[in-house]
Design a protein around this motif. Structure first.
Motif, short mmCIF file in Angstrom:
data_model
loop_
_atom_site.label_atom_id
_atom_site.label_comp_id
_atom_site.label_asym_id
_atom_site.label_seq_id
_atom_site.Cartn_x
_atom_site.Cartn_y
_atom_site.Cartn_z
N ASP A 1 -5.30 18.61 -3.66
CA ASP A 1 -6.03 17.23 -2.91
C ASP A 1 -5.33 15.82 -2.74
O ASP A 1 -4.99 15.56 -1.94
CB ASP A 1 -7.55 17.22 -2.89
N ALA A 2 -5.31 15.62 -3.28
CA ALA A 2 -4.32 13.89 -3.32
C ALA A 2 -3.75 14.18 -2.73
O ALA A 2 -2.62 13.53 -2.06
CB ALA A 2 -4.61 13.13 -4.78
N ARG A 3 -2.46 15.37 -3.86
CA ARG A 3 -0.68 15.58 -2.94
C ARG A 3 -0.90 15.63 -1.51
O ARG A 3 -0.08 14.77 -0.90
CB ARG A 3 -0.23 16.21 -4.09
N ILE A 4 -1.70 16.76 -1.43
CA ILE A 4 -1.66 16.74 -0.05
C ILE A 4 -1.38 15.81 0.97
O ILE A 4 -1.26 15.46 1.69
CB ILE A 4 -2.07 17.62 0.84
N GLY A 5 -2.77 14.42 0.45
CA GLY A 5 -3.55 13.51 1.60
C GLY A 5 -2.38 12.21 1.38
O GLY A 5 -2.09 11.87 2.53
N LEU A 6 -2.07 12.36 0.43
CA LEU A 6 -1.25 10.98 0.38
C LEU A 6 0.14 11.31 0.94
O LEU A 6 1.67 10.60 1.24
CB LEU A 6 -0.62 10.96 -1.35
N GLN A 7 1.15 12.61 1.10
CA GLN A 7 2.23 13.22 1.02
C GLN A 7 2.42 12.86 2.75
O GLN A 7 3.14 11.63 3.33
CB GLN A 7 2.05 14.27 1.25
N ALA B 1 14.82 8.35 -4.37
CA ALA B 1 13.86 9.49 -3.87
C ALA B 1 12.95 9.99 -4.43
O ALA B 1 12.28 10.53 -5.96
CB ALA B 1 14.76 10.92 -4.53
N GLN B 2 11.34 9.09 -3.92
CA GLN B 2 10.01 9.22 -4.14
C GLN B 2 9.92 9.92 -3.22
O GLN B 2 10.23 10.32 -2.50
CB GLN B 2 9.63 7.72 -3.96
N PRO B 3 8.49 11.06 -3.93
CA PRO B 3 8.01 11.91 -3.30
C PRO B 3 7.00 11.69 -1.73
O PRO B 3 6.58 10.20 -1.95
CB PRO B 3 6.58 12.73 -4.14
N ARG C 1 0.36 -1.19 -0.15
CA ARG C 1 0.21 -0.52 -0.01
C ARG C 1 1.00 1.35 0.16
O ARG C 1 1.08 2.28 -0.84
CB ARG C 1 -0.81 -0.01 1.78
N PHE C 2 1.83 0.92 0.77
CA PHE C 2 2.49 2.27 1.09
C PHE C 2 3.13 2.26 -0.26
O PHE C 2 3.98 3.81 -1.16
CB PHE C 2 4.28 1.54 2.09
N GLU C 3 3.61 1.35 -0.58
CA GLU C 3 4.64 1.67 -2.39
C GLU C 3 3.36 1.35 -3.40
O GLU C 3 4.03 2.70 -4.00
CB GLU C 3 5.31 0.26 -2.44
N ASP C 4 1.71 1.67 -3.48
CA ASP C 4 2.01 1.53 -4.30
C ASP C 4 1.27 3.56 -4.21
O ASP C 4 0.71 4.11 -5.23
CB ASP C 4 0.53 0.93 -4.35
N GLN C 5 1.00 3.50 -3.15
CA GLN C 5 0.29 5.25 -2.79
C GLN C 5 2.22 6.20 -2.95
O GLN C 5 1.43 7.09 -3.30
CB GLN C 5 0.67 5.54 -1.12
N SER C 6 3.25 5.41 -3.15
CA SER C 6 4.75 5.98 -3.23
C SER C 6 3.95 6.35 -4.98
O SER C 6 4.43 8.23 -5.23
CB SER C 6 5.58 5.58 -2.87
N GLU C 7 4.18 5.50 -5.60
CA GLU C 7 3.80 5.55 -7.23
C GLU C 7 2.51 6.99 -7.78
O GLU C 7 3.00 7.21 -8.25
CB GLU C 7 3.19 4.28 -7.79
N SER C 8 1.52 6.62 -6.67
CA SER C 8 0.16 7.23 -7.06
C SER C 8 0.62 9.08 -6.91
O SER C 8 0.29 9.49 -7.83
CB SER C 8 -0.80 7.12 -6.52
N LEU C 9 1.38 9.03 -5.49
CA LEU C 9 2.26 10.55 -5.85
C LEU C 9 2.46 11.05 -7.01
O LEU C 9 3.03 11.35 -7.01
CB LEU C 9 2.88 10.83 -4.05
N ALA C 10 3.91 9.70 -7.03
CA ALA C 10 4.57 10.37 -7.63
C ALA C 10 3.58 11.04 -9.22
O ALA C 10 4.35 11.81 -10.08
CB ALA C 10 6.09 9.02 -8.52
N ARG C 11 3.10 9.92 -9.78
CA ARG C 11 2.53 10.04 -10.68
C ARG C 11 1.13 11.34 -10.84
O ARG C 11 1.31 12.50 -11.30
CB ARG C 11 1.16 9.20 -11.60
N ILE C 12 1.24 11.73 -9.74
CA ILE C 12 0.38 12.92 -8.84
C ILE C 12 1.06 14.65 -9.40
O ILE C 12 0.66 15.41 -10.48
CB ILE C 12 -0.33 12.66 -8.39
#
Lengths: 888, 378
Positions: A691-697, B92-94, A227-238
């Motif tokens: 919004d998603a970026r802030i939440g995911l961060q 370095a991931q966000p 989940r952490f990795e998926d969200q990390s990827e999601s954040l990168a995409r965003i």
């Protein structure tokens, strides 16, 4: 071992010395009756070899002869052991001693006991007398009476002896102590890995459980890390999208597009308003033209309508004239019909009068006849009525009717009854003096010979006598009775006075007269009812009525038949006239209807004509009024001019429409819509991404701080370690199981090999008695487990007593033979061991004994000497052996 | 004036070593922080201008905050610039590890090279060109941008990257995260500091892998060092000083046994490991054959060594227990026990028997149990 002589003194029931000498090395039969002491001999030999000479207590008491407590039991046995002659002499308390001469060596007391243990290999009891378990293998071979059929029970020493004997035969198959110890260690280790039921336990199970728990943890931690990795990827995409959007500056581009589209739409709106103005103008021009056309059309329509109306008026006038003519003709027909009707009615009235006259004549005749009859009836009725009234009046004058008489009779009966009661109670006295003696009552003299009735106490003074008191009634109240009597008489008198009767007989006579008169009145009444059931007055009224009617009708009375015929004729004529009147009326009605219809038709036609003339008049006036405003030529001109103006307005609208279409408003609207949508979408996307970026961060920082990666790796490391440990544990478990199974299998195999020789030895004996039979011996206990006959196993305990006894003896012989083959031959002593064998089996058993006796000594004690006669063995009779002189 | 840098890489902080028994894992985890402290002390001692860590500072991007803070503490021994490059294990991931490190407000001398842009250090005498990984596997060569990167004249250009130098690594290297073998030439670098390969090696001219300073696997590729690189000026060849810093040494020993006598040789090999033995992590791979008695002795011997070394893991998959006649006689010479072990021996020797290996284990076991029970005998 072989026993050659036995001497017994003071042992239990054998108080006399017993010597059994010359025992044969093969079979010897010791015969004796029951209670001769055969079993005592067995016990004495057992005591000599196995019981300590120093034995005390209850067991010693048992040995001592009955009734000779102080005597010392003594047993001497001469035997050979390992080929050397031995002599054992054992005396129990009170002269306890033991001696043993064996192989030229003499031993005494405890040394004797010790030596015997070595020779015979038995384990003595801690204290007390030896039991079967303490006699080593000898308990197997020395069979006491009544125990032969028991299952074979090998005690430890017996089994040891047998084991050792067998081991010398088949080698060290059991692995000795070392094998036992190793097997125990293997079992113990196996027990650490498996339960008794073979289920896994111990280290492998613990490790597996731990591994399973850990696998669950890893799975959960990996899922969380994923989940952490998926969200990390999601954040990168965003973030990549946000950056791309920033670079492309799309928002500004679409904002410009919106602006341009809006300007274009403003221009289009101007064109649209021009189109609307032209359309409005066209509409107005068309309205004006339409109005002109309408007026023109209306003028022409009206003119046409007037012409049509005039034509219709002419038609209506024709119709009205025809209706009027029809009415006049019908009216004439009606007048004729009315005249005919009036004539018929006059004729009817004449006929009616004729009928009335005829009817009156007929009625007069009938009335005169009836009056005459009624008058005669009235005369008879009046006579009956007069007779009845006279009888009633006379009866009334007599005055004693039934009721009155009944009352009188009742009063008379009551007075009579009272008199009888009174007189019954009163005393009647008549004094009859002999001489002139006087009698006085209340001072007054009472005449002699006179009846004196006494109703109360009276005192009579009698001269020369004294007084006599008389009390009448014997206790009754005579005075009361008298009163009652007097009252009844008075009541009767009153009743008689009421009717002026002199006495009861007078009353009776009058009452009889009353009854007669009453009957006469009734008879006359009945006669009257028969003549005038409705009463005489009605008859009188009928006479008066008919007389009055006759006067009213008047005229003469004629022949009734003639009168009836005249009436019938008059009535027939009357009916004919009635029919004629009805026909005339019907005809008149028809003509009346026709007249009414003709009248209606004439009115309708004239009304229609009037209406048409009125309408035509109004239409003509209307047209004329219109024409004063605008004549027909003016209307023609206006129609042409307004049409032309409308056409011009339509052309202007087309021009404006074309200009608007050229500007393509739909495309302009769609362009604006697209531009606005795109702009909104971009803004919305940007907002969502932000919004998603802030939440995911925030979420990622929190998840990252938990050290999920470290945790997963820790778990994985642990799993790797657990897997290795589990594999090692499983490997050891597998190995220990294989080791245990192999060892057990081999041990079982060895045991089977081990007991094989014993089974082999038993087989020929069984064959003697039970051909085709195999015996099953328990590998552990050497006990007889079962018998196989015809392939079917049978439990030893389930066999018959005789069969069990015989098999047990055969097995003992086989064991004895086997031991004899591998060491010191044992002595077999059988005390009445075959008492349950039938003659056939007995013969076979004797063969078995003969066979065994070739290797071991057999001593048979029996109460049936004859059973063993076929053996041809030496016989020692117990009775002859007592007193120390026994010999074979 | 020369610039001196300390080049290190692949610290793999946070690696748990939980596959080791007992407290070994904890000791090995702790050792990595101790090594970082030694590097800081060395950098201070050698007065280096900067320490460049070429990726994989962390073993995972998801380490605990405690681990993060522990590392910052360990870096405190050197006050000069630490340039930390995100590698494939700690890309370095966000909102990732580096954001968390930055957010924890570390000392200013800790610089995170998370962006592809030159870092000018040491008064602009040193330009570090980083190629940070933003994901675990990268197909493109992220160092390509250096070719056109402008740096002030007279500045020493040092590339800092984590990945596989194409066509150069001595063994099958990881294919992802490629770095061109001639990158140093193309980008006019004075030195290219690399990470990912855990051994110390010069892979191309002016191009070095420093290797992990604290070994984490049994690979004989010269790990446990850092490089102190002196750059005398632009264009001058770097001077390299390889300095061992590791706390533990990992050994892989392969030993063949033919008979019981060879155990003495093995004993000698283990005895020959340099002291201190409790800093040795040994993987022992045994092969050949050995009697049951020998196996029993081997067990005893290795148990002894397990106590002396930090860790000893033995792999006997290729070592076959071969019961000798003496072994078997020693257990029993007759009776059912002997028959059982003979049966097991037959199975162990039958390659077609699926239980052959188990039978061998059973023989070892019976030997060991027998000796256990024999030992009990009075």
């Amino acid at each position: 071992m072989k026993i050659s002589r036995i001497d017994i003194r003071n042992f239990r029931k054998l108080r006399q010395p017993v010597t059994l000498n010359g025992l044969d090395g093969g079979i010897t039969v010791i015969a004796g009756d029951n209670e001769d002491g055969k079993s005592t001999i067995v016990k004495a030999v057992q005591a000599a070899f196995f019981d300590r000479h120093s034995l005390m207590g209850e067991k010693l008491d048992d040995m001592q002869p009955y009734g000779a407590a102080g005597a010392a039991p003594k047993v001497d046995v001469a035997f050979t052991f390992e080929g050397k002659p031995c002599k054992l002499a054992k005396s129990f308390r009170p002269q306890a001693s033991a001696t043993l001469d064996a192989g030229g060596k003499s031993l005494e007391n405890d040394a004797v006991e010790e030596r015997l243990r070595e020779m015979l290999r038995f384990t003595p009891p801690g204290k007390g007398a030896a039991k079967a378990d303490n006699r080593g293998m000898w308990s197997l071979f020395w069979v006491e009476q009544g125990t032969a059929f028991d299952p074979l029970q090998l005690n430890d020493d017996a089994r040891k002896t047998l084991d050792e004997t067998l081991q010398s035969q088949v080698g060290k198959v059991l692995g000795g102590k070392r094998g036992t110890k190793l097997l125990a260690a293997v079992e113990e280790r196996h027990g650490k890995h498996f339960t008794a039921q073979g289920r896994e336990r111990g280290q492998a199970k613990t490790l597996r459980d731990q591994a399973e728990t850990l696998a669950g943890k890893i799975s959960a931690a990996r899922a969380e890390l994923k989940r952490f990795e998926d969200q990390s990827e999601s954040l990168a995409r965003i973030e990549a999208r946000i950056a791309a959007r920033t670079r492309a500056n799309d928002e500004a581009k679409y904002a410009d597009a919106v602006k341009i589209a809006r300007v274009k739409l403003t221009e289009i709106e101007t064109l649209r308003r021009r189109v609307e103005k032209a359309a409005y103008d066209l509409k107005n021009a068309r309205n004006v033209a339409d109005n002109a056309k309408l007026r023109w059309d209306q003028r022409h329509e009206k003119a046409k309508a007037v012409a049509a109306m005039r034509h219709q008026i002419a038609e209506a006038e024709t119709i009205a004239e025809a209706a009027r003519n029809e009415f006049v003709a019908t009216e004439k027909r009606h007048n004729d019909a009315v005249a005919l009707e009036n004539q018929a009615e006059a004729e009817l009235k004449t006929a009616e009068r004729t009928v009335t006259g005829a009817r009156a004549a007929v009625e007069r005749g009938r009335l005169a006849t009836r009056l005459s009859e009624t008058k005669a009836k009235l005369t008879r009725a009046e006579a009956a009525a007069a007779a009845m009234t006279g009888a009633k009046a006379e009866a009334s004058a007599v005055g004693i009717d039934d009721e009155t008489w009944k009352r009188l009779d009742s009063a008379a009966r009551r007075a009579e009854k009272a008199r009888l009661q009174f007189e019954g109670a009163a005393a009647a006295i008549v004094f009859q003096p002999e001489k002139t003696q006087r009698v006085r009552r209340d001072g007054s003299p009472v005449p002699a010979g006179t009846l004196i009735v006494l109703t109360g106490t009276a005192l009579f003074a009698l001269d020369g006598f004294g007084a006599v008191e008389v009390r009448p009634g014997g206790g009754e109240d005579v005075a009361e009775l008298r009163k009652a009597h007097e009252k009844a008489v008075q009541t009767l008198a009153k009743e008689l006075a009421k009717i002026n009767a002199t006495d009861l007989d007078d009353a009776a006579r009058r009452h009889a007269r009353w009854q007669e008169l009453t009957r006469i009145a009734a008879d006359q009444g009945a006669k009257l009812d028969g003549i005038a059931p409705d009463g005489i007055e009605l008859l009188r009224a009928a006479v008066a009525q008919d007389e009055a009617r006759l006067v009213a009708i008047g005229g003469e009375t004629g022949d009734p038949d003639m009168l009836d015929a005249a009436l019938a004729e008059a009535e027939t004529a009357y009916e004919r006239r009635q029919s004629a009147v009805a026909a005339a009326r019907k005809n008149r009605g028809k003509v009346e209807d026709a007249l009414r219809e003709a009248g209606n038709a004439r009115v309708k036609a004239e009304t229609s004509l009037g209406e048409r003339r009125g309408a035509e008049d109004r239409a003509v006036r209307e047209i004329e009024a219109d024409r004063t405003l605008a004549d027909d030529a003016t209307l023609d001109r206006i129609l042409v001019e307004t049409g032309r103006e409308a056409d011009a307005a339509a052309a202007r609208l087309d021009t404006e429409h074309a200009a608007l279409n050229r500007a393509d408003p739909e495309a302009a609207y769609l362009a604006l819509e697209n531009a606005e949508s795109a702009l909104n979408r971009i803004k919305e996307d940007a907002r969502k991404d932000e919004d998603a970026r802030i939440g995911l961060q925030s979420e990622l920082r929190a998840l990252g701080a938990q050290g999920l990666g470290e945790q997963v790796m820790q778990f994985e490391g642990e799993q790797s370690r657990l897997s290795a440990a589990l594999a090692a544990a499983e490997r050891e478990a597998k190995a220990i199981r294989l080791l245990r199974d192999t060892l057990n299998a081999k041990q079982k195999e060895a045991r089977e090999n081990f007991t094989g020789p014993v089974r082999e030895r038993i087989r020929p004996y069984l064959k003697l008695l039970f051909p085709e039979t195999e015996i099953g011996i328990d590998d552990e206990s050497f006990a007889i487990a079962h018998l196989h006959r015809a392939g079917e196993p049978e439990k030893f305990e389930a066999l018959s007593l005789g069969t069990r006894e015989q098999i047990a003896v055969l097995v003992r012989l086989a064991f004895a033979e086997y031991i004899a083959d591998h060491g010191e031959p044992p002595v077999v002593i059988l005390d009445d061991a075959l008492v349950n064998a039938d003659p056939g089996r007995m013969q076979r058993m004797l063969l078995a004994l003969r066979k065994a006796s070739q290797k071991v000594q057999i001593i048979v004690l029996t109460c049936n000497e004859a059973d063993y006669a076929p053996l041809g063995a030496p016989v020692i009779r117990l009775a002859e052996s007592q007193g120390g002189a026994g010999a074979a | 004036m020369a610039v001196t840098i300390l080049h290190t890489a692949d610290w793999q902080i946070g690696k748990p070593f939980n596959d080791f028994e007992g407290d070994t894992g904890a000791a090995l985890r702790e050792a990595r922080f101790e090594t970082v402290k030694r590097i800081a002390a060395l950098a201070t001692e050698r007065k280096v201008d900067a320490v460049l860590v070429a990726g994989d500072v962390f073993d995972t991007p998801a380490v605990k905050d405690a681990t993060l803070h522990r590392l910052i503490g360990a870096l405190g021994g050197f006050t000069g610039p630490w340039v930390l490059l995100p590698g494939n294990h700690d890309a370095a991931q966000p909102a990732g590890i580096w954001d968390r490190l930055a957010q924890s407000k570390p000392p200013a001398n800790i610089k995170i090279a998370a962006n592809a842009e030159p870092l000018l250090l040491v008064g602009e005498r040193l330009a570090v060109l980083p190629a940070p990984l933003t994901r675990r596997h990268e197909v493109a060569d992220l160092s390509e941008w250096w070719d056109g990167a402008q740096t002030p004249p007279g500045t020493v250009r040092v590339g800092l990257a984590h990945g596989s130098v194409t066509e150069r690594l001595p063994e099958a290297a990881e294919a992802p995260n490629p770095i061109a073998h001639d990158r140093a030439d193309r980008a006019r670098l004075d030195y290219l500091a690399l990470g990912d390969w855990h051994g110390t090696i010069e892979i191309a001219p002016r191009t070095w892998y420093a290797g992990t300073p604290e070994p984490d696997r049994h690979k004989e590729n010269d790990p446990g060092n850092v490089l102190i690189v002196t750059l005398d000026g632009p264009g001058a060849p770097p001077r390299i000083d390889r300095v061992p810093v590791s706390g533990h040494t990992w050994h892989r020993i392969e030993h063949r046994l033919a008979d019981e006598a060879d155990l003495a040789g093995l004993e000698a090999v283990l005895g020959g490991l340099p002291a201190p033995h409790d800093k040795r992590v040994v993987s022992l791979i045994l092969e050949g054959t050995i009697s049951l008695a020998g196996w029993h002795r081997l067990d005893t011997m290795l148990e002894r060594w397990r106590g002396r070394l930090r860790a000893l893991r033995d792999d006997r998959a290729a070592l076959r227990p071969e019961p000798t006649a003496d072994d078997l006689d020693g257990i029993d010479q007759q009776g059912f026990v002997r028959e059982a072990i003979d049966a097991l021996k037959r199975r162990a020797d039958d390659p077609a028997d699926p239980e052959a290996a188990t039978a061998r284990d059973a023989l070892r076991l019976v030997y060991s149990l027998h000796h256990g029970t024999e030992a009990d005998r009075p």
